[in-house]
Enzyme design. Sequence first.
Site, PDB file in Angstrom:
ATOM      1  N   ALA A 133       0.833  -1.200   0.000  1.00 26.57           N
ATOM      2  CA  ALA A 133       0.000   0.000   0.000  1.00 26.57           C
ATOM      3  C   ALA A 133       0.867   1.250   0.000  1.00 26.57           C
ATOM      4  O   ALA A 133       1.331   1.705   1.051  1.00 26.57           O
ATOM      5  CB  ALA A 133      -0.932  -0.018   1.211  1.00 26.57           C
ATOM      6  N   ALA A 175      -1.884  11.035  -3.256  1.00 28.44           N
ATOM      7  CA  ALA A 175      -0.482  10.802  -3.634  1.00 28.44           C
ATOM      8  C   ALA A 175      -0.321   9.496  -4.393  1.00 28.44           C
ATOM      9  O   ALA A 175      -0.487   8.418  -3.815  1.00 28.44           O
ATOM     10  CB  ALA A 175       0.399  10.787  -2.382  1.00 28.44           C
ATOM     11  N   GLY A 176      -0.012   9.614  -5.675  1.00 26.62           N
ATOM     12  CA  GLY A 176       0.234   8.421  -6.501  1.00 26.62           C
ATOM     13  C   GLY A 176       1.635   8.479  -7.067  1.00 26.62           C
ATOM     14  O   GLY A 176       2.578   7.945  -6.494  1.00 26.62           O
ATOM     15  N   ALA A 184      11.399  12.573   1.560  1.00 33.32           N
ATOM     16  CA  ALA A 184      11.654  11.170   1.218  1.00 33.32           C
ATOM     17  C   ALA A 184      12.380  10.453   2.366  1.00 33.32           C
ATOM     18  O   ALA A 184      12.146   9.276   2.625  1.00 33.32           O
ATOM     19  CB  ALA A 184      12.474  11.088  -0.055  1.00 33.32           C
ATOM     20  N   GLU A 219       9.666  -4.813 -10.052  1.00 31.95           N
ATOM     21  CA  GLU A 219       8.234  -4.651 -10.286  1.00 31.95           C
ATOM     22  C   GLU A 219       7.994  -4.274 -11.748  1.00 31.95           C
ATOM     23  O   GLU A 219       7.106  -4.805 -12.416  1.00 31.95           O
ATOM     24  CB  GLU A 219       7.667  -3.565  -9.356  1.00 31.95           C
ATOM     25  CG  GLU A 219       6.192  -3.293  -9.628  1.00 31.95           C
ATOM     26  CD  GLU A 219       5.521  -2.395  -8.591  1.00 31.95           C
ATOM     27  OE1 GLU A 219       6.184  -1.981  -7.628  1.00 31.95           O
ATOM     28  OE2 GLU A 219       4.321  -2.122  -8.765  1.00 31.95           O
TER      29      GLU A 219
END
Length: 379
Positions: A125, A131-132, A179, A243
């Site tokens: 998640a 926020a994407g 970050a 990924e």
Amino acid sequence: MIPRTLFSSDHELFRDSVRKFLEQEAVPFHAQWEKDGHIDRQLWNKAGEAGMLCSHIPEEYGGMAADFLYSAVVIEEVGRLGLTGIGFSLHSDIVAPYILHYGSEALKHKYLPKLVSGEMVTAIAMTEPGAGSDLQGVKTTAVLDGDEYVINGSKTFITNGFLADLVIVVAKTDPKAGAKGTSLFLVEANTPGFTKGKRLEKVGMKAQDTSELFFQDVRVPRENLLGQAGMGFAYLMQELPQERLTVGIGALASAEAALHWTLDYTRERKAFGKAIADFQNTRFKLAEMATEIQVGRVFVDRCLELHLQGKLDVPTAAMLKYWGTDLQCKVLDECVQLHGGYGYMWEYPVARAWADARVQRIYAGTNEIMKEIIARSFI
Ligand SMILES: Cc1cc2nc3c(=O)[nH]c(=O)nc-3n(C[C@H](O)[C@H](O)[C@H](O)COP(=O)(O)OP(=O)(O)OC[C@H]3O[C@@H](n4cnc5c(N)ncnc54)[C@H](O)[C@@H]3O)c2cc1C
């Protein structure tokens, strides 16, 4: 056609068993799962028994210590059969590596065997309503309170979210640090305060459960932090190439399958006294698609080879994700066109695959973000 040389006879034997498993256990039921909005939970356990989950995990944690090509085989066979409801790759190739690479020994022993067996289904998640692409904008927080972190926030678009027993949650442990304030946590679905929202109704991939997740004062033991606090963003950057590789592999498998369906269909279907496949336009379209898929296949295999050597870099994985999924969508669109009206009917695999393909350009980092990553690497 250029022969594929990367896969050994053992990989091909595994491919046969994966294909048989899917044809028996998933193909007959997938249309119903599309109506249900999720696959049958039992399929996870059956896949675990069949050795199809997390095959790369070391034997000490219940896996087979297999190379990544075994994962690629599962992705390809799922893609070839258009079984887009099946979220095995996200579980095996995206979530499990975070636990393996950043989890403590205790966490690895506690969870990995259950991931391998299918006893636990997992999700990751990251995305939130606000926020994407810009993951630094994550608002979910995790605050240390004694020996526990207290998590608050919400997530959306989470694959496997509805069936998930265990979720990696991206949260801010230091919201002011950008970050560097991002951390990753393992959260079990039965933890008080963790609720699942509605299953989201999608344009395609209808059998894949995609949910909202909510966290209200969810307390997790301090040990459920993956790696070090503040290192979450760095871990995400480390794992995202795999990924993106998985998305690229699936894209090519889906495009190849659509080409075969279209070849069969246009040979059968007649208009103006001849097969659709005999019109020059059809022949040229099929030839163009076969050529582009061949180019893509060579690129996928080279990326796989680099990945096996630990040399697949971030921009190259981004190139594969963006170019492979663009190609998939282009091929699917042509294939629908060559099917005529039948290509728009849900009962035709090509129609489903066309609808399913669209999101490939959006998730795992949008293709625009991929181009940013590529551009940044050399401009
Ligand atoms: C079916 C599905 C499954 C998903 N599964 C998961 C999951 O399991 N876990 C998870 O965490 N997330 C998941 N996602 C979320 C997915 O990763 C995000 O939707 C994606 O990263 C895009 O984020 P966004 O939707 O907020 O779009 P936005 O970030 O708002 O982007 C909107 C548009 O702006 C463009 N854009 C944004 N920034 C820039 C820029 N810097 N330069 C140029 N263009 C830009 C984007 O490319 C896009 O075209 C899933 C999404 C879907 C639809």
